[in-house]
Design a protein around this motif. Structure first.
Motif, PDB file in Angstrom:
ATOM      1  N   ALA A   4      72.677 -86.329  -4.262  1.00  0.00           N
ATOM      2  CA  ALA A   4      73.603 -86.044  -3.157  1.00  0.00           C
ATOM      3  C   ALA A   4      74.492 -84.849  -3.482  1.00  0.00           C
ATOM      4  O   ALA A   4      74.850 -84.072  -2.598  1.00  0.00           O
ATOM      5  N   ALA A   5      74.829 -84.675  -4.752  1.00  0.00           N
ATOM      6  CA  ALA A   5      75.685 -83.551  -5.154  1.00  0.00           C
ATOM      7  C   ALA A   5      74.926 -82.232  -5.191  1.00  0.00           C
ATOM      8  O   ALA A   5      75.542 -81.170  -5.125  1.00  0.00           O
ATOM      9  N   LEU A   6      73.605 -82.305  -5.270  1.00  0.00           N
ATOM     10  CA  LEU A   6      72.812 -81.079  -5.384  1.00  0.00           C
ATOM     11  C   LEU A   6      72.263 -80.569  -4.053  1.00  0.00           C
ATOM     12  O   LEU A   6      71.679 -79.488  -4.019  1.00  0.00           O
ATOM     13  N   VAL A   7      72.461 -81.332  -2.959  1.00  0.00           N
ATOM     14  CA  VAL A   7      72.029 -80.812  -1.655  1.00  0.00           C
ATOM     15  C   VAL A   7      72.953 -79.677  -1.247  1.00  0.00           C
ATOM     16  O   VAL A   7      74.095 -79.593  -1.707  1.00  0.00           O
ATOM     17  N   LYS A   8      72.464 -78.800  -0.406  1.00  0.00           N
ATOM     18  CA  LYS A   8      73.284 -77.674   0.062  1.00  0.00           C
ATOM     19  C   LYS A   8      73.599 -77.873   1.526  1.00  0.00           C
ATOM     20  O   LYS A   8      72.684 -78.013   2.311  1.00  0.00           O
ATOM     21  N   PRO A   9      74.824 -77.906   1.932  1.00  0.00           N
ATOM     22  CA  PRO A   9      76.033 -77.973   1.113  1.00  0.00           C
ATOM     23  C   PRO A   9      76.182 -79.367   0.509  1.00  0.00           C
ATOM     24  O   PRO A   9      75.684 -80.338   1.058  1.00  0.00           O
ATOM     25  N   PRO A  10      76.873 -79.466  -0.637  1.00  0.00           N
ATOM     26  CA  PRO A  10      77.008 -80.779  -1.295  1.00  0.00           C
ATOM     27  C   PRO A  10      77.789 -81.762  -0.426  1.00  0.00           C
ATOM     28  O   PRO A  10      78.667 -81.379   0.341  1.00  0.00           O
ATOM     29  N   ARG A  35      76.133 -78.005 -15.593  1.00  0.00           N
ATOM     30  CA  ARG A  35      75.907 -76.616 -15.155  1.00  0.00           C
ATOM     31  C   ARG A  35      75.225 -76.566 -13.797  1.00  0.00           C
ATOM     32  O   ARG A  35      75.568 -75.742 -12.947  1.00  0.00           O
ATOM     33  N   LYS A  36      74.254 -77.445 -13.580  1.00  0.00           N
ATOM     34  CA  LYS A  36      73.544 -77.493 -12.304  1.00  0.00           C
ATOM     35  C   LYS A  36      74.509 -77.877 -11.172  1.00  0.00           C
ATOM     36  O   LYS A  36      74.476 -77.288 -10.091  1.00  0.00           O
ATOM     37  N   LEU A  37      75.361 -78.847 -11.444  1.00  0.00           N
ATOM     38  CA  LEU A  37      76.358 -79.258 -10.446  1.00  0.00           C
ATOM     39  C   LEU A  37      77.352 -78.135 -10.180  1.00  0.00           C
ATOM     40  O   LEU A  37      77.716 -77.878  -9.027  1.00  0.00           O
ATOM     41  N   ALA A  38      77.797 -77.454 -11.244  1.00  0.00           N
ATOM     42  CA  ALA A  38      78.770 -76.365 -11.091  1.00  0.00           C
ATOM     43  C   ALA A  38      78.198 -75.243 -10.220  1.00  0.00           C
ATOM     44  O   ALA A  38      78.917 -74.660  -9.400  1.00  0.00           O
ATOM     45  N   LYS A  39      76.903 -74.950 -10.368  1.00  0.00           N
ATOM     46  CA  LYS A  39      76.276 -73.911  -9.541  1.00  0.00           C
ATOM     47  C   LYS A  39      76.292 -74.288  -8.068  1.00  0.00           C
ATOM     48  O   LYS A  39      76.260 -73.419  -7.205  1.00  0.00           O
ATOM     49  N   ASN A  40      76.349 -75.587  -7.792  1.00  0.00           N
ATOM     50  CA  ASN A  40      76.393 -76.053  -6.408  1.00  0.00           C
ATOM     51  C   ASN A  40      77.823 -76.358  -5.955  1.00  0.00           C
ATOM     52  O   ASN A  40      78.030 -76.921  -4.891  1.00  0.00           O
ATOM     53  N   GLY A  41      78.813 -76.023  -6.787  1.00  0.00           N
ATOM     54  CA  GLY A  41      80.210 -76.209  -6.408  1.00  0.00           C
ATOM     55  C   GLY A  41      80.769 -77.595  -6.633  1.00  0.00           C
ATOM     56  O   GLY A  41      81.787 -77.967  -6.051  1.00  0.00           O
ATOM     57  N   VAL A  42      80.118 -78.391  -7.482  1.00  0.00           N
ATOM     58  CA  VAL A  42      80.574 -79.759  -7.765  1.00  0.00           C
ATOM     59  C   VAL A  42      81.099 -79.806  -9.189  1.00  0.00           C
ATOM     60  O   VAL A  42      80.425 -79.390 -10.127  1.00  0.00           O
ATOM     61  N   ARG A  43      82.322 -80.329  -9.362  1.00  0.00           N
ATOM     62  CA  ARG A  43      82.951 -80.453 -10.685  1.00  0.00           C
ATOM     63  C   ARG A  43      82.861 -81.869 -11.190  1.00  0.00           C
ATOM     64  O   ARG A  43      82.896 -82.815 -10.414  1.00  0.00           O
ATOM     65  N   LEU A  44      82.768 -82.004 -12.520  1.00  0.00           N
ATOM     66  CA  LEU A  44      82.793 -83.313 -13.165  1.00  0.00           C
ATOM     67  C   LEU A  44      84.152 -83.478 -13.823  1.00  0.00           C
ATOM     68  O   LEU A  44      84.573 -82.633 -14.612  1.00  0.00           O
ATOM     69  N   ILE A  45      84.832 -84.579 -13.498  1.00  0.00           N
ATOM     70  CA  ILE A  45      86.171 -84.834 -14.042  1.00  0.00           C
ATOM     71  C   ILE A  45      86.181 -86.204 -14.706  1.00  0.00           C
ATOM     72  O   ILE A  45      85.715 -87.186 -14.134  1.00  0.00           O
TER      73      ILE A  45
END
Length: 128
Positions: A4-10, A35-45
């Motif tokens: 779900a986080a990797l679809v465009k837009p996330p 890194r893959k998530l960051a390229k799609n604009g998703v951050r891990l916290i």
């Protein structure tokens, strides 16, 4: 969640975890997906491991995930050793018993009850 986080837009822009070890226990996979998530604009916290995005924080996160991977492998090694010893002593490790056997209480160690397999045929029966 990752799909779900990797679809465009996330679908969302942040993934919140308790600690980085809850996301992946393999350092390579962890970095790959971060890194893959960051390229799609998703951050891990992580709520318990507050790190920024600067190079020092990235290095600290990588070191922490390496230690998490090491700890996971050590835990697996110790658990397997304990389960093998438990089985060697004839105690049950938690799987279904083989056909024709049942699980019975074998001994009590403090509050813990050790269990083992017993053949159903060796169970005394009452004659009428």
């Amino acid at each position: 969640m990752i799909d779900a986080a990797l679809v465009k837009p996330p679908t969302f822009t942040v993934i919140v975890v308790h600690s980085f070890s809850r996301f992946f226990r393999d350092q390579f996979q962890f970095e790959f997906y971060v890194r893959k998530l960051a390229k799609n604009g998703v951050r891990l916290i992580s709520i318990t491991q507050d790190l920024g995005d600067d190079p020092m924080s990235v290095m600290m996160r990588q070191i922490m995930t390496l230690f998490d991977e090491y700890q996971s492998k050590e835990n697996a090694k110790h658990t397997l050793r304990a389960m093998k010893e438990n089985a060697r002593q004839g105690y049950w490790n938690g799987a279904l018993p083989p056909i024709g056997y049942r699980i019975v209480a074998a001994e009590q160690r403090g509050a813990k009850i050790k269990r083992s397999w017993r053949s159903i045929r060796s169970t005394p029966t009452r004659c009428a």
